[in-house]
Motif scaffolding. Structure first.
Motif, PDB file in Angstrom:
ATOM      1  N   ASP A 212       0.829  -1.207   0.000  1.00 24.91           N
ATOM      2  CA  ASP A 212       0.000   0.000   0.000  1.00 24.91           C
ATOM      3  C   ASP A 212       0.864   1.257   0.000  1.00 24.91           C
ATOM      4  O   ASP A 212       0.560   2.241  -0.693  1.00 24.91           O
ATOM      5  N   ALA A 213       1.938   1.235   0.778  1.00 25.15           N
ATOM      6  CA  ALA A 213       2.819   2.402   0.830  1.00 25.15           C
ATOM      7  C   ALA A 213       3.486   2.643  -0.517  1.00 25.15           C
ATOM      8  O   ALA A 213       3.585   3.788  -0.983  1.00 25.15           O
ATOM      9  N   ASP A 214       3.963   1.562  -1.150  1.00 21.25           N
ATOM     10  CA  ASP A 214       4.582   1.709  -2.471  1.00 21.25           C
ATOM     11  C   ASP A 214       3.572   2.227  -3.488  1.00 21.25           C
ATOM     12  O   ASP A 214       3.905   3.044  -4.354  1.00 21.25           O
ATOM     13  N   TRP A 215       2.354   1.736  -3.402  1.00 23.21           N
ATOM     14  CA  TRP A 215       1.313   2.193  -4.333  1.00 23.21           C
ATOM     15  C   TRP A 215       1.070   3.693  -4.188  1.00 23.21           C
ATOM     16  O   TRP A 215       1.010   4.429  -5.174  1.00 23.21           O
ATOM     17  N   LEU A 216       0.943   4.170  -2.953  1.00 22.89           N
ATOM     18  CA  LEU A 216       0.722   5.596  -2.726  1.00 22.89           C
ATOM     19  C   LEU A 216       1.915   6.420  -3.197  1.00 22.89           C
ATOM     20  O   LEU A 216       1.760   7.490  -3.803  1.00 22.89           O
ATOM     21  N   LYS A 217       3.110   5.906  -2.937  1.00 20.13           N
ATOM     22  CA  LYS A 217       4.317   6.647  -3.303  1.00 20.13           C
ATOM     23  C   LYS A 217       4.421   6.826  -4.811  1.00 20.13           C
ATOM     24  O   LYS A 217       4.593   7.949  -5.307  1.00 20.13           O
ATOM     25  N   TRP A 218       4.321   5.735  -5.550  1.00 21.04           N
ATOM     26  CA  TRP A 218       4.531   5.821  -6.991  1.00 21.04           C
ATOM     27  C   TRP A 218       3.334   6.432  -7.707  1.00 21.04           C
ATOM     28  O   TRP A 218       3.499   7.030  -8.768  1.00 21.04           O
ATOM     29  N   ARG A 219       2.163   6.303  -7.128  1.00 21.79           N
ATOM     30  CA  ARG A 219       1.014   6.979  -7.737  1.00 21.79           C
ATOM     31  C   ARG A 219       1.155   8.491  -7.587  1.00 21.79           C
ATOM     32  O   ARG A 219       0.855   9.251  -8.513  1.00 21.79           O
ATOM     33  N   GLU A 220       1.605   8.930  -6.425  1.00 21.18           N
ATOM     34  CA  GLU A 220       1.826  10.363  -6.227  1.00 21.18           C
ATOM     35  C   GLU A 220       2.878  10.879  -7.197  1.00 21.18           C
ATOM     36  O   GLU A 220       2.719  11.950  -7.791  1.00 21.18           O
ATOM     37  N   GLU A 221       3.941  10.101  -7.394  1.00 19.99           N
ATOM     38  CA  GLU A 221       4.990  10.514  -8.324  1.00 19.99           C
ATOM     39  C   GLU A 221       4.460  10.578  -9.751  1.00 19.99           C
ATOM     40  O   GLU A 221       4.777  11.495 -10.518  1.00 19.99           O
ATOM     41  N   TRP A 222       3.634   9.597 -10.104  1.00 16.42           N
ATOM     42  CA  TRP A 222       3.057   9.568 -11.458  1.00 16.42           C
ATOM     43  C   TRP A 222       2.147  10.772 -11.686  1.00 16.42           C
ATOM     44  O   TRP A 222       2.165  11.391 -12.752  1.00 16.42           O
ATOM     45  N   ILE A 223       1.365  11.126 -10.683  1.00 14.34           N
ATOM     46  CA  ILE A 223       0.459  12.273 -10.816  1.00 14.34           C
ATOM     47  C   ILE A 223       1.256  13.556 -11.016  1.00 14.34           C
ATOM     48  O   ILE A 223       0.918  14.405 -11.847  1.00 14.34           O
ATOM     49  N   ARG A 224       2.351  13.714 -10.274  1.00 12.92           N
ATOM     50  CA  ARG A 224       3.161  14.925 -10.396  1.00 12.92           C
ATOM     51  C   ARG A 224       3.810  15.019 -11.776  1.00 12.92           C
ATOM     52  O   ARG A 224       3.839  16.079 -12.397  1.00 12.92           O
ATOM     53  N   ARG A 225       4.326  13.897 -12.251  1.00 12.35           N
ATOM     54  CA  ARG A 225       4.973  13.916 -13.569  1.00 12.35           C
ATOM     55  C   ARG A 225       3.955  14.178 -14.678  1.00 12.35           C
ATOM     56  O   ARG A 225       4.234  14.900 -15.640  1.00 12.35           O
ATOM     57  N   LYS A 226       2.785  13.581 -14.528  1.00 10.30           N
ATOM     58  CA  LYS A 226       1.755  13.801 -15.532  1.00 10.30           C
ATOM     59  C   LYS A 226       1.315  15.259 -15.553  1.00 10.30           C
ATOM     60  O   LYS A 226       1.116  15.853 -16.623  1.00 10.30           O
ATOM     61  N   LYS A 227       1.170  15.863 -14.391  1.00 15.42           N
ATOM     62  CA  LYS A 227       0.772  17.263 -14.311  1.00 15.42           C
ATOM     63  C   LYS A 227       1.829  18.161 -14.943  1.00 15.42           C
ATOM     64  O   LYS A 227       1.515  19.108 -15.680  1.00 15.42           O
ATOM     65  N   THR A 228       3.107  17.866 -14.656  1.00 18.42           N
ATOM     66  CA  THR A 228       4.191  18.668 -15.232  1.00 18.42           C
ATOM     67  C   THR A 228       4.213  18.559 -16.749  1.00 18.42           C
ATOM     68  O   THR A 228       4.334  19.557 -17.472  1.00 18.42           O
ATOM     69  N   PHE A 229       4.076  17.325 -17.254  1.00 14.79           N
ATOM     70  CA  PHE A 229       4.077  17.129 -18.705  1.00 14.79           C
ATOM     71  C   PHE A 229       2.903  17.854 -19.356  1.00 14.79           C
ATOM     72  O   PHE A 229       3.066  18.531 -20.380  1.00 14.79           O
ATOM     73  N   ASN A 230       1.707  17.709 -18.789  1.00 14.64           N
ATOM     74  CA  ASN A 230       0.532  18.343 -19.386  1.00 14.64           C
ATOM     75  C   ASN A 230       0.695  19.864 -19.438  1.00 14.64           C
ATOM     76  O   ASN A 230       0.285  20.513 -20.410  1.00 14.64           O
ATOM     77  N   SER A 231       1.292  20.424 -18.406  1.00 16.51           N
ATOM     78  CA  SER A 231       1.471  21.879 -18.379  1.00 16.51           C
ATOM     79  C   SER A 231       2.414  22.335 -19.486  1.00 16.51           C
ATOM     80  O   SER A 231       2.119  23.277 -20.236  1.00 16.51           O
ATOM     81  N   PHE A 232       3.566  21.674 -19.620  1.00 14.61           N
ATOM     82  CA  PHE A 232       4.526  22.065 -20.649  1.00 14.61           C
ATOM     83  C   PHE A 232       4.024  21.732 -22.047  1.00 14.61           C
ATOM     84  O   PHE A 232       4.275  22.464 -22.999  1.00 14.61           O
ATOM     85  N   TRP A 233       3.309  20.626 -22.177  1.00 15.29           N
ATOM     86  CA  TRP A 233       2.781  20.269 -23.494  1.00 15.29           C
ATOM     87  C   TRP A 233       1.724  21.273 -23.943  1.00 15.29           C
ATOM     88  O   TRP A 233       1.645  21.627 -25.116  1.00 15.29           O
ATOM     89  N   GLN A 234       0.924  21.759 -23.018  1.00 12.72           N
ATOM     90  CA  GLN A 234      -0.076  22.759 -23.351  1.00 12.72           C
ATOM     91  C   GLN A 234       0.587  24.056 -23.799  1.00 12.72           C
ATOM     92  O   GLN A 234       0.154  24.702 -24.760  1.00 12.72           O
TER      93      GLN A 234
END
Length: 287
Positions: free
Chosen positions: A166-188
């Motif tokens: 569960d801890a690993d899931w929360l950790k890597w999901r949070e990281e994935w959300i941050r990277r996705k947000k960063t990419f979407n912002s720069f891609w826009q």
């Protein structure tokens, strides 16, 4: 070809002809002229004889003669026609009612039988049942193999291992959300001035893979919905060393990843906007 033989009709005379005409008029019980009676008898009584017989029967009181201009009609004398008694009529009505009830009962039986037949036809056949039984037996065998370690006393997954997952899931999901947000912002920012078709071509040239329908389904599942509330906002660093050369690095990365001259020109035009907004994003995850 052999000529068609005309059907031979016996021509009646005398009393036989009179009885035939009287029987026909009484049976039909409607007004007729001599021509109609002779035609309907199919030549059994000649037309001239039919006229004489009808007049004779009218004189005897068996028929009633009515004249309408030059046309004469004959109808059976209603006083000499046998009528049903009230008792007979009542009995026939009762019989009709009984038969009607029987017909309704039979109709209900037919409807029930039809419904049952439809259900039977919708049931699987013997061969289909055999296939389903074989499939179920195969599934049971596979599940039994999976349960065998537990039945033999093998320990299941521990609570610590579940907590770590569960801890690993929360950790890597949070990281994935941050990277996705960063990419979407720069891609826009990078594709804001491009038509949708050109933006699609650019993403294909850069080899960018967007989320698939499976990702969208996963995001709507309980795994992600339940964890969204537990994700902690990551504090942004204010003194990251890469911020010193962010302009040069961003331009170099985008310029290197953009193969076409037209897109490179667009990237250069957008670089100023990228740099102005770059301080809003956290680049610690992009290494």
């Amino acid at each position: 070809m052999a000529s068609k033989q005309k059907s031979e009709v016996k021509v009646l005379k005398g009393q036989e002809a009179e009885n035939k005409v009287l029987e026909y008029v009484r049976r039909m019980n409607r007004p007729y002229g001599a021509v109609d009676v002779a035609a309907n008898l199919k030549g059994a009584v000649p037309k001239a004889a039919t006229q004489k017989i009808l007049v004779a029967l009218a004189e005897k009181g068996e028929l009633v003669q009515k004249n309408y201009g030059k046309t004469t009609f004959f109808v059976a004398n209603q006083a000499k026609i046998d009528t049903l008694s009230p008792e007979k009529i009542s009995a026939l009505e009762e019989e009709c009612k009984r038969l009607d009830e029987e017909n309704k009962a039979i109709a209900l039986q037919i409807k029930a039988a039809t419904t049952e037949l439809t259900k039977i036809k919708n049931l699987p056949s013997d061969s289909e049942l055999d296939e389903q039984l074989a499939s179920l037996k195969d599934a049971i065998a596979k599940r039994t193999v999976l349960l065998q370690p537990l039945r033999s006393g093998a320990p299941p997954i521990s609570a610590e291992e579940i907590a770590q997952i569960d801890a690993d899931w929360l950790k890597w999901r949070e990281e994935w959300i941050r990277r996705k947000k960063t990419f979407n912002s720069f891609w826009q920012l990078a594709t804001d001035s491009l038509p949708p078709q050109d933006a699609t071509i650019l993403s294909e040239d850069l080899g960018i893979e967007f989320d698939t329908p499976e990702h969208a389904t996963l995001e709507k599942s309980h795994l992600c919905v339940d964890t969204k509330k537990n994700l902690l906002k990551r504090k942004r660093s204010t003194s990251h060393p890469r911020r010193q050369s962010i302009r040069e690095e961003l331009i170099a990365i985008l310029y290197r990843l953009t193969p076409r001259p037209f897109y490179r020109q667009v990237v250069m035009e957008q670089s100023n906007h990228l740099i102005e907004d770059a301080s809003k994003y956290d680049f610690t995850c992009i290494t």
